[in-house]
Scaffold this motif. Structure first.
Motif, PDB file in Angstrom:
ATOM      1  N   PHE A 264       0.336  -1.177   0.092  1.00 49.83           N
ATOM      2  CA  PHE A 264       0.102   0.193  -0.029  1.00 49.83           C
ATOM      3  C   PHE A 264       0.677   0.927   0.224  1.00 49.83           C
ATOM      4  O   PHE A 264       0.798   1.878  -0.175  1.00 49.83           O
ATOM      5  CB  PHE A 264      -1.228  -0.085   1.407  1.00 49.83           C
ATOM      6  CG  PHE A 264      -2.273  -1.262   1.162  1.00 49.83           C
ATOM      7  CD1 PHE A 264      -3.144  -0.838  -0.133  1.00 49.83           C
ATOM      8  CD2 PHE A 264      -1.834  -2.058   1.476  1.00 49.83           C
ATOM      9  CE1 PHE A 264      -4.043  -1.709   0.325  1.00 49.83           C
ATOM     10  CE2 PHE A 264      -3.168  -2.763   1.743  1.00 49.83           C
ATOM     11  CZ  PHE A 264      -4.128  -2.451   1.030  1.00 49.83           C
ATOM     12  N   ASP A 265       2.046   1.353   0.739  1.00 49.26           N
ATOM     13  CA  ASP A 265       2.729   2.276   0.994  1.00 49.26           C
ATOM     14  C   ASP A 265       3.442   2.827   0.016  1.00 49.26           C
ATOM     15  O   ASP A 265       4.080   3.631  -0.798  1.00 49.26           O
ATOM     16  CB  ASP A 265       3.292   2.723   2.318  1.00 49.26           C
ATOM     17  CG  ASP A 265       2.116   2.768   3.089  1.00 49.26           C
ATOM     18  OD1 ASP A 265       0.827   2.938   3.076  1.00 49.26           O
ATOM     19  OD2 ASP A 265       2.437   2.353   4.075  1.00 49.26           O
ATOM     20  N   HIS A 266       4.147   1.625  -0.845  1.00 44.69           N
ATOM     21  CA  HIS A 266       5.488   1.614  -1.273  1.00 44.69           C
ATOM     22  C   HIS A 266       5.049   0.612  -2.956  1.00 44.69           C
ATOM     23  O   HIS A 266       6.518  -0.041  -3.258  1.00 44.69           O
ATOM     24  CB  HIS A 266       6.795   0.746  -0.444  1.00 44.69           C
ATOM     25  CG  HIS A 266       6.827   2.070   0.231  1.00 44.69           C
ATOM     26  ND1 HIS A 266       7.710   3.377   0.196  1.00 44.69           N
ATOM     27  CD2 HIS A 266       6.920   1.346   2.217  1.00 44.69           C
ATOM     28  CE1 HIS A 266       7.481   3.720   1.742  1.00 44.69           C
ATOM     29  NE2 HIS A 266       7.338   3.142   2.284  1.00 44.69           N
ATOM     30  N   PRO A 267       4.170   0.425  -3.201  1.00 49.30           N
ATOM     31  CA  PRO A 267       4.191  -0.720  -4.313  1.00 49.30           C
ATOM     32  C   PRO A 267       5.394  -0.313  -5.183  1.00 49.30           C
ATOM     33  O   PRO A 267       5.695   0.832  -5.646  1.00 49.30           O
ATOM     34  CB  PRO A 267       2.218  -0.139  -4.200  1.00 49.30           C
ATOM     35  CG  PRO A 267       2.708   1.780  -4.406  1.00 49.30           C
ATOM     36  CD  PRO A 267       3.227   1.959  -3.132  1.00 49.30           C
ATOM     37  N   LYS A 268       5.662  -1.747  -5.966  1.00 48.68           N
ATOM     38  CA  LYS A 268       6.273  -2.160  -7.249  1.00 48.68           C
ATOM     39  C   LYS A 268       6.066  -1.341  -8.799  1.00 48.68           C
ATOM     40  O   LYS A 268       6.981  -0.789  -9.073  1.00 48.68           O
ATOM     41  CB  LYS A 268       7.167  -3.240  -6.889  1.00 48.68           C
ATOM     42  CG  LYS A 268       7.918  -3.444  -5.784  1.00 48.68           C
ATOM     43  CD  LYS A 268       8.854  -4.547  -5.031  1.00 48.68           C
ATOM     44  CE  LYS A 268       9.653  -4.253  -3.818  1.00 48.68           C
ATOM     45  NZ  LYS A 268       8.775  -4.581  -2.398  1.00 48.68           N
TER      46      LYS A 268
END
Length: 252
Positions: free
Chosen positions: A235-239
């Motif tokens: 959610f905060d750091h999707p690749k």
């Protein structure tokens, strides 16, 4: 591991709905599956619970294969009798509750344990009343589904699934038929089950819930697992760009 689904493929005619899907679920784990409508999330759950047959891959419960590929490249299932054993491992909660309208709440909970699992009636009723108490519905045992709100019906449906004492619970968008106030009732029940380490797979559009409750989040699109991992990471750091695009819609 309670469930393994390896290289799952599913077609409806020429439409390839699931494309080489692989994932597993450990005991006590809560896995949320998110993604746009039509991405294959519900079909994946229907394959896991034998409501749909796979066209490729293997399904393993508790270390035993329920379906596998034969030498001709076809998916082969165990016998109907054996499938009954595999079905005893899981419970399934649908979008539309699927309660028996002509049964009381108590009978909805006790019918399958008595007639399918051949459990003693008094024991089944005792378990049912404990579960209704847990759902805040002990005073509704003699009511019929039409006398309940949507949130109450869904809590009865969850209690009914738990009454079978499953190893794993599947939820197919359990709040999609509810208004926001009733949604909270149902999500609180699932949150409580997560705290009690009930193994669950939840297909949901409730992003904040998935982030708060899950051990792992799977993002699906176009019949593929695009990304999966720890909720904070997804959610905060999707690749993946597709994940970022999807989640931006929910941030507005």
């Amino acid at each position: 591991m309670i469930l393994e689904m390896n290289h799952i493929e599913k077609h409806f005619g020429d439409l390839e709905v699931l494309k080489d899907i692989s994932f597993g679920v450990d005991s006590g784990e809560v896995v949320s599956i998110i993604g746009p409508s039509g991405s294959g999330k519900s079909t994946l759950l229907r394959c896991a619970t034998f409501l749909e047959t796979i066209d490729g891959g293997e399904i393993i419960y508790m270390g035993d294969k329920a379906a596998h590929m034969n030498d001709q490249g076809q998916a082969v299932y165990v016998s109907h009798q054996e499938l009954r054993r595999f079905r005893s491992y899981y419970g399934l909660v649908f979008q539309q509750f699927n309660l028996f309208p002509h049964y009381s709440v108590l009978k909805n909970l006790t019918d399958a344990p008595i007639h399918v699992q051949h459990r003693d009636r008094s024991e089944a009723e005792e378990t049912a009343m404990e579960l209704l108490g847990k759902m805040g519905l002990a005073d509704r045992a003699d009511a019929y589904p039409y006398q309940l709100s949507g949130g109450q019906q869904q809590r009865v449906a969850i209690a009914r699934a738990l009454a079978m004492k499953p190893q794993i619970l599947f939820f197919d968008e359990p709040t999609s038929a509810l208004d926001p106030e009733l949604t909270g009732e149902v999500l609180n029940v699932i949150r409580q089950l997560a705290e009690e380490k009930m193994t669950m797979v939840v297909v949901t559009h409730e992003m904040s819930f998935a982030k708060a409750v899950s051990n792992r989040v799977i993002f699906m699109d176009g019949g593929l697992i695009v990304e999966q991992g720890d909720p904070a990471e997804v959610f905060d750091h999707p690749k993946e760009d597709r994940t970022k695009q999807f989640l931006r819609v929910f941030e507005r």
